[in-house]
Motif scaffolding. Structure first.
Motif, short mmCIF file in Angstrom:
data_model
loop_
_atom_site.label_atom_id
_atom_site.label_comp_id
_atom_site.label_asym_id
_atom_site.label_seq_id
_atom_site.Cartn_x
_atom_site.Cartn_y
_atom_site.Cartn_z
N ASP A 224 0.85 -1.19 0.00
CA ASP A 224 0.00 0.00 0.00
C ASP A 224 0.88 1.24 0.00
OD1 ASP A 224 -1.77 2.05 0.58
OD2 ASP A 224 -2.85 0.93 2.13
N GLU A 225 0.61 2.19 -0.92
CA GLU A 225 1.43 3.39 -1.03
C GLU A 225 1.03 4.50 -0.07
OE1 GLU A 225 3.06 3.96 -5.44
OE2 GLU A 225 0.88 4.09 -5.34
N SER A 226 0.08 4.27 0.80
CA SER A 226 -0.38 5.31 1.72
C SER A 226 0.77 5.93 2.48
CB SER A 226 -1.39 4.73 2.73
OG SER A 226 -2.50 4.18 2.07
N SER A 228 1.06 6.84 5.49
CA SER A 228 1.27 6.28 6.83
C SER A 228 2.07 4.99 6.79
CB SER A 228 -0.07 6.03 7.51
OG SER A 228 -0.82 5.07 6.77
N ASP A 257 -2.31 1.95 -5.06
CA ASP A 257 -3.21 2.88 -4.38
C ASP A 257 -4.58 2.57 -4.98
OD1 ASP A 257 -2.84 4.09 -6.92
OD2 ASP A 257 -1.52 5.62 -6.11
N LEU A 279 2.97 8.92 -3.55
CA LEU A 279 2.08 9.16 -2.42
C LEU A 279 0.87 9.99 -2.83
CD1 LEU A 279 4.72 9.97 0.33
CD2 LEU A 279 3.63 7.80 -0.13
N GLY A 282 -6.25 7.76 -3.52
CA GLY A 282 -7.03 6.85 -2.68
C GLY A 282 -6.36 5.50 -2.52
N THR A 283 -7.15 4.55 -1.98
CA THR A 283 -6.64 3.20 -1.76
C THR A 283 -7.73 2.20 -2.13
OG1 THR A 283 -5.29 3.96 0.08
CG2 THR A 283 -5.65 1.61 -0.08
N THR A 308 -0.62 -3.16 4.41
CA THR A 308 -1.61 -2.08 4.32
C THR A 308 -2.16 -1.72 5.69
OG1 THR A 308 -3.75 -1.44 3.36
CG2 THR A 308 -3.45 -3.77 3.90
N ASP A 309 -2.66 -0.50 5.81
CA ASP A 309 -3.30 -0.08 7.06
C ASP A 309 -4.79 -0.41 7.06
OD1 ASP A 309 -4.28 1.78 5.27
OD2 ASP A 309 -3.18 3.48 6.12
N TYR A 311 -7.31 0.78 5.55
CA TYR A 311 -8.31 1.83 5.36
C TYR A 311 -8.72 1.78 3.89
CZ TYR A 311 -7.34 3.54 10.03
OH TYR A 311 -7.21 3.64 11.40
#
Length: 379
Positions: A224-226, A228, A257, A279, A282-283, A308-309, A311
């Protein structure tokens, strides 16, 4: 207190109070010392006046040996010349993290002089869109240095965990103590037992091989590129490199993402993966997981790891359906909510519980623990 130590204390207090105190508290000492402290004050003003909403680069200051206007490259060079190493590093970190001095990372000379570490690399990822040409190449070099440093720390532990238990049924040409097959060696040499001396004479020594090379295990890592997940992105890229070097591992690597980028051809180049991160946006975890499902050929020999987180910006029902399909197929599915040195996750616990309820592993791991985890899956 001697006059000399008193002068040093006064000068230090003047640096703490800043240039606004110059009328009531002047620097003291010989001309060279005064000039040095004035230069140090210019450097601190350049940084901390930002906290007051001012930019001292637009002001003409007199005094000191340097010019009244400095740029980022000159600032960082002088900071390292005039301040102790530990203090200089604190100033550099505050310049980036607290005062957003992005120009520090858009100057090739500055980048080449900064200490390569994971915090600097995180900042580079965030500011990568401002870089081009030689500056971007200097940033890529830092990414390679940091990734290599992490690899050297983790490689032996990870490979030892992943190689797993010895295959006692196959002899090995690699004669090392780690591969020594004690039972087979003793059993085959019992006929050489010397009754007179009471000793077992070893004429032949046998070694066991590791897991067979042709027994390929596909490990699919989706990152996940988020924002966080920055630390986890860096460690995931290095882990992919370490795992891809193992003879039985077939690594597939993607970042996502709302879009998906397949970097499997660069699994052995973590710096390329790290510098490919974009960065923002969305995800869509479900969409990424559906792509991972398409890469599964032999479910029982496949492990899908999604970093991934949780979300989810896309369809939760799609994510749950694809997850069920992967688990039902016999493949192993894991959601790592953090994969870094701290393994301190912030994630959607409600969605995490739903995924855990259908049989997925959901949790945070340090990189060395990931090696143990994958090793247990395929043991």
């Amino acid at each position: 207190m001697t006059n000399e130590s008193k002068a040093i204390s006064v000068n230090r207090w003047r640096l703490v109070l800043g240039g606004m105190s110059d009328k009531s508290l002047e620097f003291s000492g010989d001309p060279d010392e005064i000039a040095m402290f004035q230069d140090m004050e210019d450097l601190l003003d350049y940084l901390y006046s930002r906290g007051q909403g001012d930019d001292v680069r637009d002001e003409g200051r007199s005094g000191g040996q340097g010019g009244s206007v400095i740029n980022a490259a000159e600032w960082i060079t002088k900071v390292r010349d005039l301040f102790p190493k530990q203090t200089a590093e604190v100033l550099e970190c505050q310049a980036l993290d607290k005062f957003n001095m992005t120009e520090l990372l858009t100057d090739k000379k500055v980048l080449e002089e900064m200490k390569p570490d994971i915090q600097l690399l995180k900042t580079i990822i965030q500011l990568k869109h401002l870089m081009s040409g030689e500056v971007l190449q200097a940033a890529l070099k830092i990414a390679r240095q940091v990734a290599e440093e992490i690899r050297q720390k983790l490689e032996s532990t990870i490979k030892r965990s992943l190689i797993g238990r010895l295959d006692r049924n196959t002899s090995s040409a690699l004669k090392c103590s780690a591969n020594l097959d004690f039972k087979k060696t003793i059993r085959r040499n019992l006929k050489n037992f010397d009754k007179a001396s009471g000793q077992l004479i070893l004429k032949d020594v046998y070694f066991s091989s590791r897991v067979k090379k042709h027994n390929k295990k596909r490990i699919i890592i989706a990152i996940d590129e988020s924002g966080s997940m920055l630390g986890s992105v860096i460690y995931s890229a290095v882990m992919a490199q370490i795992i891809s070097e193992l003879p039985f591992a077939d690594v597939r690597l993607i970042i996502f993402d709302t879009n998906i980028v397949d970097l499997s051809d660069h699994a052995d180049d973590p710096a390329q993966t790290i510098m490919s991160v974009q960065l923002g946006g969305g995800t869509n975890i479900g969409k990424a997981l559906a792509y991972c499902e398409s890469l599964i050929t032999t479910p029982c020999d496949t492990c899908v790891i999604v970093v991934t987180d949780l979300y989810e910006g896309g369809s939760v029902s799609q994510l749950m359906n694809v997850s069920k399909n992967i688990i039902t197929s016999g493949a192993h599915l894991s959601f790592l909510t953090a994969l870094d040195e701290n393994a301190d996750p912030a994630f959607d616990k409600t969605l995490g519980q739903l995924l855990a309820d259908i049989g997925a592993f959901v949790g945070s791991l340090t990189p060395d623990k990931l090696g143990d985890y994958i090793g247990r899956i395929f043991s």
